[in-house]
Design a protein around this motif. Structure first.
Motif, PDB file in Angstrom:
ATOM      1  N   VAL A  69      -3.708  13.365  24.845  1.00 49.50           N
ATOM      2  CA  VAL A  69      -2.803  12.394  24.061  1.00 49.50           C
ATOM      3  C   VAL A  69      -2.791  10.902  24.395  1.00 49.50           C
ATOM      4  O   VAL A  69      -2.836  10.193  23.909  1.00 49.50           O
ATOM      5  CB  VAL A  69      -1.330  13.048  24.151  1.00 49.50           C
ATOM      6  CG1 VAL A  69      -0.336  12.222  23.488  1.00 49.50           C
ATOM      7  CG2 VAL A  69      -1.406  14.429  23.713  1.00 49.50           C
ATOM      8  N   VAL A  70      -2.981  10.619  25.743  1.00 49.98           N
ATOM      9  CA  VAL A  70      -2.768   9.289  26.444  1.00 49.98           C
ATOM     10  C   VAL A  70      -4.156   8.705  25.787  1.00 49.98           C
ATOM     11  O   VAL A  70      -4.092   7.762  25.521  1.00 49.98           O
ATOM     12  CB  VAL A  70      -2.639   9.480  27.882  1.00 49.98           C
ATOM     13  CG1 VAL A  70      -3.143   7.906  28.307  1.00 49.98           C
ATOM     14  CG2 VAL A  70      -1.166   9.982  28.132  1.00 49.98           C
ATOM     15  N   LEU A  71      -5.088   9.193  26.052  1.00 53.72           N
ATOM     16  CA  LEU A  71      -6.439   8.531  25.380  1.00 53.72           C
ATOM     17  C   LEU A  71      -6.468   8.459  23.955  1.00 53.72           C
ATOM     18  O   LEU A  71      -6.905   7.274  23.717  1.00 53.72           O
ATOM     19  CB  LEU A  71      -7.725   9.621  25.785  1.00 53.72           C
ATOM     20  CG  LEU A  71      -8.055  10.003  27.215  1.00 53.72           C
ATOM     21  CD1 LEU A  71      -9.011  11.053  27.554  1.00 53.72           C
ATOM     22  CD2 LEU A  71      -8.546   8.659  27.881  1.00 53.72           C
ATOM     23  N   VAL A  72      -5.882   9.382  23.162  1.00 55.77           N
ATOM     24  CA  VAL A  72      -5.966   9.078  21.803  1.00 55.77           C
ATOM     25  C   VAL A  72      -4.850   7.977  21.401  1.00 55.77           C
ATOM     26  O   VAL A  72      -4.968   7.069  20.553  1.00 55.77           O
ATOM     27  CB  VAL A  72      -5.582  10.223  20.924  1.00 55.77           C
ATOM     28  CG1 VAL A  72      -4.953  10.043  19.575  1.00 55.77           C
ATOM     29  CG2 VAL A  72      -6.493  11.355  21.255  1.00 55.77           C
ATOM     30  N   LEU A  73      -3.834   7.804  22.060  1.00 62.71           N
ATOM     31  CA  LEU A  73      -2.953   6.765  22.172  1.00 62.71           C
ATOM     32  C   LEU A  73      -3.369   5.245  22.305  1.00 62.71           C
ATOM     33  O   LEU A  73      -3.201   4.786  21.745  1.00 62.71           O
ATOM     34  CB  LEU A  73      -1.310   7.118  22.524  1.00 62.71           C
ATOM     35  CG  LEU A  73      -0.649   8.149  22.015  1.00 62.71           C
ATOM     36  CD1 LEU A  73       0.705   8.681  22.779  1.00 62.71           C
ATOM     37  CD2 LEU A  73      -0.287   7.996  20.613  1.00 62.71           C
ATOM     38  N   CYS A  74      -4.180   5.463  23.515  1.00 62.14           N
ATOM     39  CA  CYS A  74      -4.657   4.273  23.926  1.00 62.14           C
ATOM     40  C   CYS A  74      -5.805   3.724  22.890  1.00 62.14           C
ATOM     41  O   CYS A  74      -5.816   2.479  22.807  1.00 62.14           O
ATOM     42  CB  CYS A  74      -5.347   4.485  25.254  1.00 62.14           C
ATOM     43  SG  CYS A  74      -4.039   4.345  26.797  1.00 62.14           S
ATOM     44  N   TRP A  75      -6.760   4.593  22.424  1.00 60.26           N
ATOM     45  CA  TRP A  75      -7.506   4.257  21.462  1.00 60.26           C
ATOM     46  C   TRP A  75      -7.026   3.798  20.204  1.00 60.26           C
ATOM     47  O   TRP A  75      -7.432   2.824  19.623  1.00 60.26           O
ATOM     48  CB  TRP A  75      -8.482   5.415  21.120  1.00 60.26           C
ATOM     49  CG  TRP A  75      -9.780   5.567  20.443  1.00 60.26           C
ATOM     50  CD1 TRP A  75     -10.018   4.447  19.617  1.00 60.26           C
ATOM     51  CD2 TRP A  75     -10.761   6.303  20.319  1.00 60.26           C
ATOM     52  NE1 TRP A  75     -11.179   4.626  18.960  1.00 60.26           N
ATOM     53  CE2 TRP A  75     -11.835   5.728  19.341  1.00 60.26           C
ATOM     54  CE3 TRP A  75     -11.085   7.488  20.827  1.00 60.26           C
ATOM     55  CZ2 TRP A  75     -13.046   6.243  19.154  1.00 60.26           C
ATOM     56  CZ3 TRP A  75     -12.212   8.178  20.481  1.00 60.26           C
ATOM     57  CH2 TRP A  75     -13.447   7.431  19.641  1.00 60.26           C
ATOM     58  N   LEU A  76      -6.108   4.381  19.745  1.00 60.61           N
ATOM     59  CA  LEU A  76      -5.287   4.069  18.631  1.00 60.61           C
ATOM     60  C   LEU A  76      -4.550   2.556  18.586  1.00 60.61           C
ATOM     61  O   LEU A  76      -4.575   1.656  17.773  1.00 60.61           O
ATOM     62  CB  LEU A  76      -4.035   5.013  18.265  1.00 60.61           C
ATOM     63  CG  LEU A  76      -3.611   4.949  16.776  1.00 60.61           C
ATOM     64  CD1 LEU A  76      -4.411   4.889  15.804  1.00 60.61           C
ATOM     65  CD2 LEU A  76      -2.199   6.008  16.721  1.00 60.61           C
ATOM     66  N   ALA A  77      -4.022   2.378  19.915  1.00 65.83           N
ATOM     67  CA  ALA A  77      -3.526   1.200  20.418  1.00 65.83           C
ATOM     68  C   ALA A  77      -4.487  -0.192  20.037  1.00 65.83           C
ATOM     69  O   ALA A  77      -4.377  -1.064  19.602  1.00 65.83           O
ATOM     70  CB  ALA A  77      -2.750   1.129  21.834  1.00 65.83           C
ATOM     71  N   GLY A 108     -16.236  23.660  28.501  1.00 63.72           N
ATOM     72  CA  GLY A 108     -14.914  23.687  28.687  1.00 63.72           C
ATOM     73  C   GLY A 108     -14.327  22.683  29.417  1.00 63.72           C
ATOM     74  O   GLY A 108     -13.252  22.544  29.796  1.00 63.72           O
ATOM     75  N   ASN A 109     -14.916  21.775  29.832  1.00 64.21           N
ATOM     76  CA  ASN A 109     -14.580  20.462  30.927  1.00 64.21           C
ATOM     77  C   ASN A 109     -13.930  19.401  30.389  1.00 64.21           C
ATOM     78  O   ASN A 109     -14.495  18.290  30.138  1.00 64.21           O
ATOM     79  CB  ASN A 109     -15.828  20.421  31.669  1.00 64.21           C
ATOM     80  CG  ASN A 109     -15.545  19.852  33.171  1.00 64.21           C
ATOM     81  OD1 ASN A 109     -14.269  19.987  33.485  1.00 64.21           O
ATOM     82  ND2 ASN A 109     -16.544  19.332  33.954  1.00 64.21           N
ATOM     83  N   LEU A 110     -12.867  19.431  29.506  1.00 65.78           N
ATOM     84  CA  LEU A 110     -12.216  18.293  28.954  1.00 65.78           C
ATOM     85  C   LEU A 110     -10.853  18.066  29.752  1.00 65.78           C
ATOM     86  O   LEU A 110     -10.504  18.823  30.435  1.00 65.78           O
ATOM     87  CB  LEU A 110     -11.729  18.965  27.559  1.00 65.78           C
ATOM     88  CG  LEU A 110     -12.842  19.168  26.568  1.00 65.78           C
ATOM     89  CD1 LEU A 110     -12.267  19.980  25.293  1.00 65.78           C
ATOM     90  CD2 LEU A 110     -13.520  17.824  26.090  1.00 65.78           C
ATOM     91  N   PRO A 111     -10.287  16.914  29.490  1.00 67.13           N
ATOM     92  CA  PRO A 111      -9.265  16.423  30.036  1.00 67.13           C
ATOM     93  C   PRO A 111      -8.211  17.532  29.527  1.00 67.13           C
ATOM     94  O   PRO A 111      -7.990  17.884  28.649  1.00 67.13           O
ATOM     95  CB  PRO A 111      -9.020  15.029  29.693  1.00 67.13           C
ATOM     96  CG  PRO A 111      -9.725  14.631  28.541  1.00 67.13           C
ATOM     97  CD  PRO A 111     -11.020  15.731  28.447  1.00 67.13           C
ATOM     98  N   GLY A 112      -7.030  17.353  30.351  1.00 61.99           N
ATOM     99  CA  GLY A 112      -5.861  18.256  30.217  1.00 61.99           C
ATOM    100  C   GLY A 112      -5.111  17.802  28.854  1.00 61.99           C
ATOM    101  O   GLY A 112      -5.449  16.831  28.310  1.00 61.99           O
TER     102      GLY A 112
END
Length: 183
Positions: free
Chosen positions: A30-38, A21-25
């Motif tokens: 959302v920030v990680l996915v948006l950065c990856w997408l960019a 259960g140790n995931l980012p908030g």
């Protein structure tokens, strides 16, 4: 016997082990996915102009003769060329692709600005597609990561299989583009 096996595994893989259960908030996800997408979309967006140029949709067709290539160090080169337009007229001094060699003569397209010429035709288009294929390859596992972040369990194996296929296609396209740009 299982205790000694566990000790061996701990000796090989020391350190803190992540808990399930140790995931980012949610905001960080959302920030990680948006950065990856960019990172995946930027090479595609930046390559549109070069693809149109290599395909002959923009620019002036002609012949590029590479006049000189100067080594800048660390494997980088600055190449200068002379572009002769198909319609006639004076040759124009231009920047040539850094993967050229002095004396190369090739079909090319002159940019509308008139400052550089790129390889035209199929080889030029494939070379221009190098970065877009890299972006596609980088996006391969993004659907799996999104599914993991959302806690969706159904279809994750399919997402991994699709991610492998997309990543292999992206790597193959990137390699083909690099070969096309150097040939």
């Amino acid at each position: 016997m299982s205790d000694s096996f566990g000790e061996i595994v701990d000796a090989i893989q020391p350190g803190v082990k992540p808990q399930p259960g140790n995931l980012p908030g949610p905001i960080a996800r959302v920030v990680l996915v948006l950065c990856w997408l960019a990172v995946c979309l930027m090479p595609i967006l930046f390559a549109v102009g070069d693809i149109e140029l290599a395909a002959g949709r923009t620019g002036t067709p002609g012949t590029l003769t590479v006049v000189s290539c100067e080594a800048l160090g660390q494997g980088r080169y600055d190449c200068k060329g002379s572009f002769a337009p198909d319609g006639g007229g004076a040759a124009v001094p231009v920047d040539a692709s850094p993967d050229s060699e002095a004396g190369d003569v090739t079909r090319a397209q002159l940019t509308p600005e008139g400052d550089r010429a790129v390889k035209a035709g199929t080889a030029g288009v494939v070379a221009a597609l190098t970065l877009p294929f890299l972006g596609v390859g980088l996006a391969g596992f993004l659907p799996y990561v999104i599914m993991y972040f959302l806690g969706v369990r159904r279809g994750r194996r399919t997402a991994v299989a699709a991610g492998i296929v997309i990543t292999v296609i992206g790597a193959a396209g990137t390699l083909a583009g690099m070969v096309a740009s150097y040939s």
